[in-house]
Design an enzyme around this catalytic site. Structure first.
Site, PDB file in Angstrom:
ATOM      1  N   GLU A 120      -4.258  -6.663   2.955  1.00 19.60           N
ATOM      2  CA  GLU A 120      -2.999  -7.284   3.374  1.00 19.60           C
ATOM      3  C   GLU A 120      -2.937  -8.769   3.086  1.00 19.60           C
ATOM      4  O   GLU A 120      -1.864  -9.312   2.788  1.00 19.60           O
ATOM      5  CB  GLU A 120      -2.761  -7.041   4.870  1.00 19.60           C
ATOM      6  CG  GLU A 120      -2.387  -5.616   5.213  1.00 19.60           C
ATOM      7  CD  GLU A 120      -3.560  -4.657   5.229  1.00 19.60           C
ATOM      8  OE1 GLU A 120      -4.709  -5.129   5.145  1.00 19.60           O
ATOM      9  OE2 GLU A 120      -3.348  -3.437   5.305  1.00 19.60           O
ATOM     10  N   GLN A 135       1.926  -1.875   5.972  1.00 22.00           N
ATOM     11  CA  GLN A 135       2.150  -0.473   6.340  1.00 22.00           C
ATOM     12  C   GLN A 135       2.527  -0.291   7.811  1.00 22.00           C
ATOM     13  O   GLN A 135       3.344   0.576   8.143  1.00 22.00           O
ATOM     14  CB  GLN A 135       0.911   0.340   5.995  1.00 22.00           C
ATOM     15  CG  GLN A 135       1.207   1.780   5.737  1.00 22.00           C
ATOM     16  CD  GLN A 135       0.122   2.422   4.892  1.00 22.00           C
ATOM     17  OE1 GLN A 135      -0.962   2.703   5.370  1.00 22.00           O
ATOM     18  NE2 GLN A 135       0.411   2.659   3.636  1.00 22.00           N
ATOM     19  N   PHE A 136       1.944  -1.098   8.641  1.00 15.10           N
ATOM     20  CA  PHE A 136       2.319  -1.151  10.062  1.00 15.10           C
ATOM     21  C   PHE A 136       2.178  -2.599  10.490  1.00 15.10           C
ATOM     22  O   PHE A 136       1.354  -3.328   9.959  1.00 15.10           O
ATOM     23  CB  PHE A 136       1.382  -0.277  10.914  1.00 15.10           C
ATOM     24  CG  PHE A 136       1.607   1.195  10.760  1.00 15.10           C
ATOM     25  CD1 PHE A 136       2.419   1.881  11.662  1.00 15.10           C
ATOM     26  CD2 PHE A 136       1.042   1.902   9.718  1.00 15.10           C
ATOM     27  CE1 PHE A 136       2.648   3.242  11.523  1.00 15.10           C
ATOM     28  CE2 PHE A 136       1.267   3.262   9.563  1.00 15.10           C
ATOM     29  CZ  PHE A 136       2.067   3.943  10.468  1.00 15.10           C
ATOM     30  N   PRO A 180      -4.533  -9.092   9.251  1.00 15.68           N
ATOM     31  CA  PRO A 180      -5.423  -9.603   8.196  1.00 15.68           C
ATOM     32  C   PRO A 180      -4.715 -10.625   7.295  1.00 15.68           C
ATOM     33  O   PRO A 180      -5.368 -11.422   6.641  1.00 15.68           O
ATOM     34  CB  PRO A 180      -5.789  -8.342   7.391  1.00 15.68           C
ATOM     35  CG  PRO A 180      -5.611  -7.207   8.339  1.00 15.68           C
ATOM     36  CD  PRO A 180      -4.448  -7.616   9.218  1.00 15.68           C
ATOM     37  N   GLU A 196       0.849  -1.194   0.000  1.00 18.02           N
ATOM     38  CA  GLU A 196       0.000   0.000   0.000  1.00 18.02           C
ATOM     39  C   GLU A 196       0.888   1.248   0.000  1.00 18.02           C
ATOM     40  O   GLU A 196       1.718   1.419   0.902  1.00 18.02           O
ATOM     41  CB  GLU A 196      -0.910  -0.004   1.235  1.00 18.02           C
ATOM     42  CG  GLU A 196      -1.929  -1.148   1.199  1.00 18.02           C
ATOM     43  CD  GLU A 196      -2.453  -1.548   2.574  1.00 18.02           C
ATOM     44  OE1 GLU A 196      -2.258  -0.795   3.548  1.00 18.02           O
ATOM     45  OE2 GLU A 196      -3.053  -2.634   2.681  1.00 18.02           O
ATOM     46  N   LEU A 246      -6.052  -2.062  -1.089  1.00 16.52           N
ATOM     47  CA  LEU A 246      -5.888  -2.098   0.370  1.00 16.52           C
ATOM     48  C   LEU A 246      -6.309  -3.456   0.931  1.00 16.52           C
ATOM     49  O   LEU A 246      -7.450  -3.618   1.373  1.00 16.52           O
ATOM     50  CB  LEU A 246      -6.756  -0.973   0.949  1.00 16.52           C
ATOM     51  CG  LEU A 246      -6.350  -0.269   2.222  1.00 16.52           C
ATOM     52  CD1 LEU A 246      -7.308   0.866   2.538  1.00 16.52           C
ATOM     53  CD2 LEU A 246      -6.125  -1.164   3.382  1.00 16.52           C
ATOM     54  N   HIS A 297      -1.096   1.077  15.745  1.00 15.00           N
ATOM     55  CA  HIS A 297       0.107   1.514  15.036  1.00 15.00           C
ATOM     56  C   HIS A 297       1.380   1.323  15.868  1.00 15.00           C
ATOM     57  O   HIS A 297       2.422   1.824  15.493  1.00 15.00           O
ATOM     58  CB  HIS A 297      -0.006   2.994  14.649  1.00 15.00           C
ATOM     59  CG  HIS A 297      -0.938   3.261  13.511  1.00 15.00           C
ATOM     60  ND1 HIS A 297      -2.292   3.119  13.601  1.00 15.00           N
ATOM     61  CD2 HIS A 297      -0.712   3.673  12.230  1.00 15.00           C
ATOM     62  CE1 HIS A 297      -2.862   3.435  12.450  1.00 15.00           C
ATOM     63  NE2 HIS A 297      -1.926   3.771  11.598  1.00 15.00           N
TER      64      HIS A 297
HETATM   65  C1  LIG Z   1      -5.954  -3.088   7.776  1.00 19.25           C
HETATM   66  C2  LIG Z   1      -5.343  -1.744   7.562  1.00 19.25           C
HETATM   67  N1  LIG Z   1      -4.401  -1.570   6.631  1.00 19.25           N
HETATM   68  C3  LIG Z   1      -3.793  -0.389   6.464  1.00 19.25           C
HETATM   69  C4  LIG Z   1      -4.159   0.690   7.205  1.00 19.25           C
HETATM   70  C5  LIG Z   1      -3.453   2.031   7.006  1.00 19.25           C
HETATM   71  N2  LIG Z   1      -4.396   2.997   6.420  1.00 19.25           N
HETATM   72  C6  LIG Z   1      -5.065   3.874   7.159  1.00 19.25           C
HETATM   73  S1  LIG Z   1      -6.178   4.764   6.268  1.00 19.25           S
HETATM   74  C7  LIG Z   1      -5.717   3.990   4.851  1.00 19.25           C
HETATM   75  C8  LIG Z   1      -6.410   4.321   3.575  1.00 19.25           C
HETATM   76  C9  LIG Z   1      -7.888   4.191   3.687  1.00 19.25           C
HETATM   77  O1  LIG Z   1      -8.486   4.522   2.486  1.00 19.25           O
HETATM   78  P1  LIG Z   1     -10.051   4.597   2.339  1.00 19.25           P
HETATM   79  O2  LIG Z   1     -10.649   3.308   2.776  1.00 19.25           O
HETATM   80  O3  LIG Z   1     -10.377   5.051   0.974  1.00 19.25           O
HETATM   81  O4  LIG Z   1     -10.509   5.695   3.413  1.00 19.25           O
HETATM   82  P2  LIG Z   1     -10.102   7.225   3.429  1.00 19.25           P
HETATM   83  O5  LIG Z   1      -8.803   7.340   4.148  1.00 19.25           O
HETATM   84  O6  LIG Z   1     -10.041   7.701   2.052  1.00 19.25           O
HETATM   85  O7  LIG Z   1     -11.199   7.857   4.211  1.00 19.25           O
HETATM   86  C10 LIG Z   1      -4.721   3.057   5.087  1.00 19.25           C
HETATM   87  C11 LIG Z   1      -4.084   2.236   4.060  1.00 19.25           C
HETATM   88  C12 LIG Z   1      -5.150   0.490   8.180  1.00 19.25           C
HETATM   89  N3  LIG Z   1      -5.561   1.466   8.981  1.00 19.25           N
HETATM   90  N4  LIG Z   1      -5.722  -0.724   8.332  1.00 19.25           N
HETATM   91 MG   LIG Z   2      -9.310 -11.946   5.831  1.00 15.21          MG
END
Ligand SMILES: Cc1ncc(C[n+]2csc(CCOP(=O)(O)OP(=O)(O)O)c2C)c(N)n1
Ligand SMILES: [Mg+2]
Ligand SMILES: Cc1ncc(C[n+]2csc(CCOP(=O)(O)OP(=O)(O)O)c2C)c(N)n1
Ligand SMILES: [Mg+2]
Ligand SMILES: [Mg+2]
Lengths: 64, 360, 326, 360, 326
Positions: free
Chosen positions: E61, E83-84, E90, E30, E59, E130
């Site tokens: 994992e 990412q973290f 997942p 990601e 998005l 995180h």
């Molecule tokens: C399982 C998971 N993977 C990665 C992240 C890191 N992360 C936080 S927000 C984000 C993007 C989210 O995108 P979207 O679903 O479109 O929501 P938006 O931020 O646009 O509101 C990511 C990759 C996370 N919080 N949870």
């Molecule tokens: Mg799953």
């Protein structure tokens, strides 16, 4: 099947390390015996509880 | 393009042969030679014979749990036959027909179900993954293999399998989405055999068809009569060709029926009526294909008898070869976790061997 | 009237009892409804309590656990079944990120009175991924409780306690002994305290700590060493997290020696924590190193290798002897 | 039924007001009183003001990482306003507008982003879940809450949020599938703000719309102009009503745009052109609504100025209330893991306290 | 030319070096492509090697890891970023059921030369989920390697070794010290052996075993106790699984005392295994119980509580003193 056995034969003696169980160390402390001065009779020179009692007895005798 | 004719949101099965082996769409008969036709039929028979033998070994206490695929031979053989030699076969766990087409030796298959990891040691040169038990997880591997082909500029295609139950897993969704985004050359074949163990298809998902799930990923989806080997083959071939042309993945729902138990540990009378099974028996894919071949004069009873006997001999001799000679070597339990065995594993192996020898 | 049950029947009766008493208890998972579970642990529940309270779900463990979180927030007590412990992993994110944390992160606004049941352990000649004993993974996660019974009586009492517990419990059922023996069990509901170990056998020479299906193997090993004049004290941990440290620490203070027996891989298995606790709490009493007898640090082998994996009574007995003679 | 008119596989946004606040479909103007209209507008303003204040606190080093929702106010306020008091609100992490509608105190919201768990202690009586960081995981909870309502025979509905990125997660798929199979009363609102951090929508999935993913679950899906509060409200209300009538879940794609950064740690110039942002600015949902209200003579500049000032005062005083007075009590780190603190935690707490006191 | 890098730059350079050398190496996850990663660990890679070899994914994992399995089977060396660490869950099923097992279950037909990178640990005032340090979960799983560097030099050498390793490596990067300091690092590629610990400081009085960001805190604690005449030997484990038991066992034989320091929760943290190995291998040398200084058995607190969680140099120093005085 245990890994517990130490194999000190292959070991170079490190600066006068004493082999003893925690119980034996505590016993020596409680009896006021310096465990580093005792020659262990156990496997690989391990200081056994009997060694500590014996030393204590000898110390007591010396004092007498 | 059949994918354009068949709207996946409608319950309309793409079909070439009807259950009596009558041709429904003459122009869709694949251009197979007689030899090829007999090969396909023979492979379906092989699968059936092995399944039945194995069930009987199991009843005799000579075999462990086994998952037969009786009734699903057309769905498997038809789709697997659309692969080229260099294409990848990514099975779930009930793909005997596919294994056989792909050339995985029967011995591997028996070893696996007999409880020995060497069954999963696919011989070099055969591009197939071993059984995947965690439902739908293998689809991610299929997507990855396809993505790698794109990266490497290779033109090989992946054909991957999952059950109707497996479509509910998150991994199904993620794999199809990745495959579509990266235009990975993957054909996802859902064998909809109407059950996930005891759970019927209609309780698995509220979508009218499974094929329509393709829409979520912007990929084509098609619902085919999974007991019609020509329909399955045609749809698969079209999907394989699309993939090879760089047009991305496809979802095929092969509508079929598991005639037997989920596995030998399962008792289907607990969750389905016998009438239902009886209704499906006349739709048996082998029967249908046989009728067609007989009508065409390609199949004779003598050939069938002889072939069955040959196949059965092969099954029996393979099973007997591995039976009771398959205990895992102690070393093999340890040896394959890393390229080089780390000290703690070496120690555990040595300790255990010395325990067995009665030593320290 | 005699109520002699095996472990799987004890699971079933515990569910029956609690569902009768408490209509907020619901049971669901793959094949638990119509079929009554692949091990028949939930048999007859749907017939008795209806499709509303006992039902089959689509094949998706993350959703089985994740919807359980929602149900528990919304006033129910879900008891979900994961068909095998090896299929708890697709639900791992829900378990670690939500099941374990909801009370803490919401500062008590939302607690989760839910139970995640799963058949556990090897030794039934099963397919790949069907022989897992990864209790250590869950025991490392703050906010969960992990319970593993070893007898029908304990199974029923602990499962009822788990259902009534205001916090989430991972309830692992030793499937190798699901039907191994029967025991007289009260027909009515009763609770055994979560977090309390059981002294299975008293002894003076060495403390043997174990749980689940291994309890019986340890008892067999104990018979072997008794013939040589060694009397082990056997402790069945029953709850893996939070563990009853006091019971085994007191015992080790008495015996000076400890053997920990589990089926899971050695490295970072629960035995590692027990050794560490003994070090912290009973160090000066130790006459020998606390010693582990465990599965190997390998994937559980397919059936043609599994006899090597699970510690046999002989392997256990040998270690007990070595520790006593140390 | 709008869901029948709008085919989710077509890029056709359901819309009531155009970007200039002109009415597109007169018959679709919701029957709101002037008071209600001003409440909605005020709530959008509140959200915007709080976002902007918080960004400036952050630049001043007075605030930690924060995820603003500038540009998405209509998508949130419009959908959340379709809820009754007894309905459940299940947010992702960027739902300030929704929180405010649901009545979650600003203090909670600030506490959370200021790094104190008490922010997630939703006051009793408010049926809302706290922020959910693991993307899409909250949708499972929404499905479960809805299933529980069915089991208990309660008529409350769940409104749950996820981003466009979140639709790629396995949990999205499983939650929607469960909700559909069990006819759970859930409205799934996808805020498609065109980005998942740096990843644009078109790389997230190959489906033409996100709304069309509904087809995979046999549920209705609709694509709405997410910057049009009336369109969002109408679609949500219809979906909420459906759900309450026992007709199951709905998927709403609210097509919108994140005008700001992903969070205060993010630099959007790394992955998108400023022109794109400039193009979206005139589509600002607050602006559009304001124009409508002004044309209708409902909104005056004086009212707006006064209201903004009031809201700003409230934001400032709330922030200052929590600022620097929010350190977590040591006990609170331990206290909420179980109803009764187990001995090992008590021991760790005591040890740590005694360490801090300089004792043994 | 001086090549002074911090840890995150060392990650970047390792990837640069290996991608140049070996065109089968691909990097994805990601936000790793266009943006260059939320921590900028993959910055400029896409520019340099193209969208084919460095790319952003949807998005998900489980798919990031699961497709990595497929790629590795099909001849590539995927280096995927989660990412973290908190978002590795997942993907847990793919990691435990496939990444860890593919070589074993296929008896060597399919090995997986893949690397799963993730920023790891707390202390950066981050949001929920995180700040995870759950290395113990992965270290319990047979078939994985788990590596955690603590310096720029080690980071580069170990990451290159991980990429070249024929087996899967979980590579956890201590994000608290991503930019804490710079170090002279060779510009060209080099390998450090996986499975080998590093003696950070020699000493006679007590062995302190640690890894990742805690190494620096232990060094600070060491300065404190040296003023009191206590000389610790500090060992940076570097590889958590399989661990270099020999190095710390030899040290403990010399010092007779051990302190293990980690940030993860205490119960079943990696410290538990180290205590157990010390018991097995150096029991008779022990002058004091091997003692753990760790995070609490709680969820990592939000920023307003995090200062309490990570063991401070003071807490570590105090324990070292206690163990030496025992
Ligand atoms: C399982 C998971 N993977 C990665 C992240 C890191 N992360 C936080 S927000 C984000 C993007 C989210 O995108 P979207 O679903 O479109 O929501 P938006 O931020 O646009 O509101 C990511 C990759 C996370 N919080 N949870
Ligand atoms: Mg799953
Ligand atoms: C993740 C996971 N959960 C549960 C199981 C247990 N299980 C094995 S087969 C099966 C049903 C599969 O149904 P379907 O996908 O329709 O395939 P079929 O058995 O019909 O071929 C289940 C639940 C499993 N193997 N993996
Ligand atoms: Mg099926
Ligand atoms: Mg987004």
């Amino acid at each position: 099947s245990t890994e517990g056995q130490v194999v000190p034969t292959q070991e170079k003696p490190k600066k006068s390390k004493v082999l003893a169980t925690p119980v034996a160390r505590k016993l020596a402390k409680d009896l006021g015996v310096d465990i580093t001065k005792i020659k262990g009779t156990g496997p690989n020179g391990r200081v056994m509880k009997e060694d500590i009692y014996r030393t204590k007895e000898e110390m007591t005798k010396e004092v007498e | 393009m059949r994918f354009e004719i068949y709207d996946p949101t409608e319950i309309k099965h793409y079909r070439v042969l009807d259950p009596n082996g009558e041709v429904v769409t003459e122009e869709d008969i694949p251009p197979f030679s007689d030899e090829e036709l007999l090969y396909l039929y023979k492979t379906m028979l092989f699968s059936r014979i092995m399944d039945e033998r194995t069930l009987s070994y199991q009843r005799q206490g000579r075999m462990l749990t086994y998952a037969p695929n009786i009734g699903q031979e057309a769905a498997q053989v038809g789709s697997a036959y659309a692969m080229e030699d260099n294409d990848w076969f990514v099975p779930s766990f009930r793909e005997l027909g596919g294994w056989l087409v792909k050339g995985v030796p029967l011995k591997n298959i028996y070893l696996y179900w007999y409880g020995n990891e060497w069954g999963s040691h696919i011989p070099e040169g055969i591009k197939a993954l071993p059984v995947s038990v965690p439902i739908a997880s293998q689809l991610q591997h299929a997507a990855g293999i396809g993505m790698a082909n794109n990266i490497k500029g290779e033109k090989d295609v992946v054909v991957a399998y999952v059950g109707d139950g497996g479509t509910s897993q998150g991994d199904f969704h993620e794999a199809l989405n990745f495959a579509a985004v990266f235009k990975a050359p993957v054909v996802f074949v859902v064998q909809n055999n109407q059950y996930a163990i005891s759970v019927p298809r209609k309780e698995q998902t509220a979508s009218k068809t499974i094929a329509q799930k393709a829409i979520a990923y912007g990929m084509p989806g098609i619902l085919v009569d999974g007991n019609d080997i020509f329909a399955v083959y045609n749809a698969s071939k079209e999907a394989v060709d699309r993939a090879r042309r760089g047009e991305g993945p496809t979802l095929i729902e092969a509508y079929t029926y598991r005639l037997g138990a989920h596995t030998t540990s399962d008792d289907p009378t607990k969750y389905r009526e016998n009438e239902e099974v009886e209704k499906w028996k006349p739709k048996d894919p082998i029967l249908r294909f046989k009728k067609y071949l007989q009508k065409k004069g390609i199949l004779t009873e003598e050939w069938e008898e002889k072939t069955k006997k040959e196949l059965d001999d092969q099954v029996v001799s393979t099973f007997e070869e591995i039976e009771n000679k398959s205990d895992t070597l102690i070393e093999d339990i340890f040896k394959y976790h890393y390229e080089t065995m780390p000290p703690h594993l070496e120690e555990q192996l040595e300790e255990y061997k010395s325990f067995l020898e009665g030593g320290k | 009237m005699a109520n002699k049950l095996n472990i799987v029947e004890a699971v079933n009766q515990a569910l029956m009892n609690e569902m009768e008493k408490d209509e907020t208890v619901v049971v669901y998972g793959e094949d638990v409804g119509v079929e009554g579970g692949v091990f028949r642990a939930t048999v007859n529940l749907q017939k008795k309590f209806g499709k509303h309270r006992v039902f089959d779900t689509p094949l998706a463990e993350s959703a089985i656990v994740g919807t359980g979180v929602g149900m528990a927030i919304n006033g129910l007590k879900p008891v979900v079944e994961l068909q095998f412990m090896g299929f708890s992993y697709p639900a791992f994110n829900q378990i670690i990120s939500h099941v374990a944390r909801m009370r803490n992160r919401s500062r008590g606004r939302y607690n989760l009175p839910m139970v995640i049941r799963a058949p556990y352990g090897g030794g039934i000649r099963a397919l790949e991924h069907h022989s897992e004993s990864t209790e250590a993974l869950y025991a490392h996660i703050p906010g969960l409780k992990v319970v593993i019974p070893s007898t029908p009586y304990d199974t029923k009492g602990l499962l009822i306690a788990a259902i009534r517990d205001p916090d989430p419990v991972i309830f692992l059922e030793p499937k190798r002994i699901y039907r191994a023996f029967r025991q007289e069990v009260p027909e009515e509901a009763y609770e055994l305290p979560i977090g309390k170990a059981r002294i299975v056998e008293e002894g003076e020479d060495v403390t043997v700590i174990t749980w689940g299906a291994m309890v019986r193997d340890v008892q067999k090993a104990s018979e072997m060493v008794k013939e040589k004049g060694i009397y082990p004290e056997i402790i069945d941990l029953r709850t893996i997290s939070p563990m009853d440290r006091e019971t085994f620490v007191e015992s080790v203070k008495k015996t000076g020696r400890a053997v920990i027996v589990h089926e899971a891989p050695k490295t970072l298995g629960v035995g590692a924590e027990i050794v560490s606790v003994i070090n912290e709490k009973a160090f000066l009493y130790l006459e020998a190193p606390p010693t582990r007898v465990t599965g190997f640090d390998t994937t559980f082998p397919l059936p043609r290798g599994e006899m090597h994996y699970i510690p046999s009574p002989e392997r256990i007995a040998k270690t007990i002897e070595e520790v006593v003679k140390f």
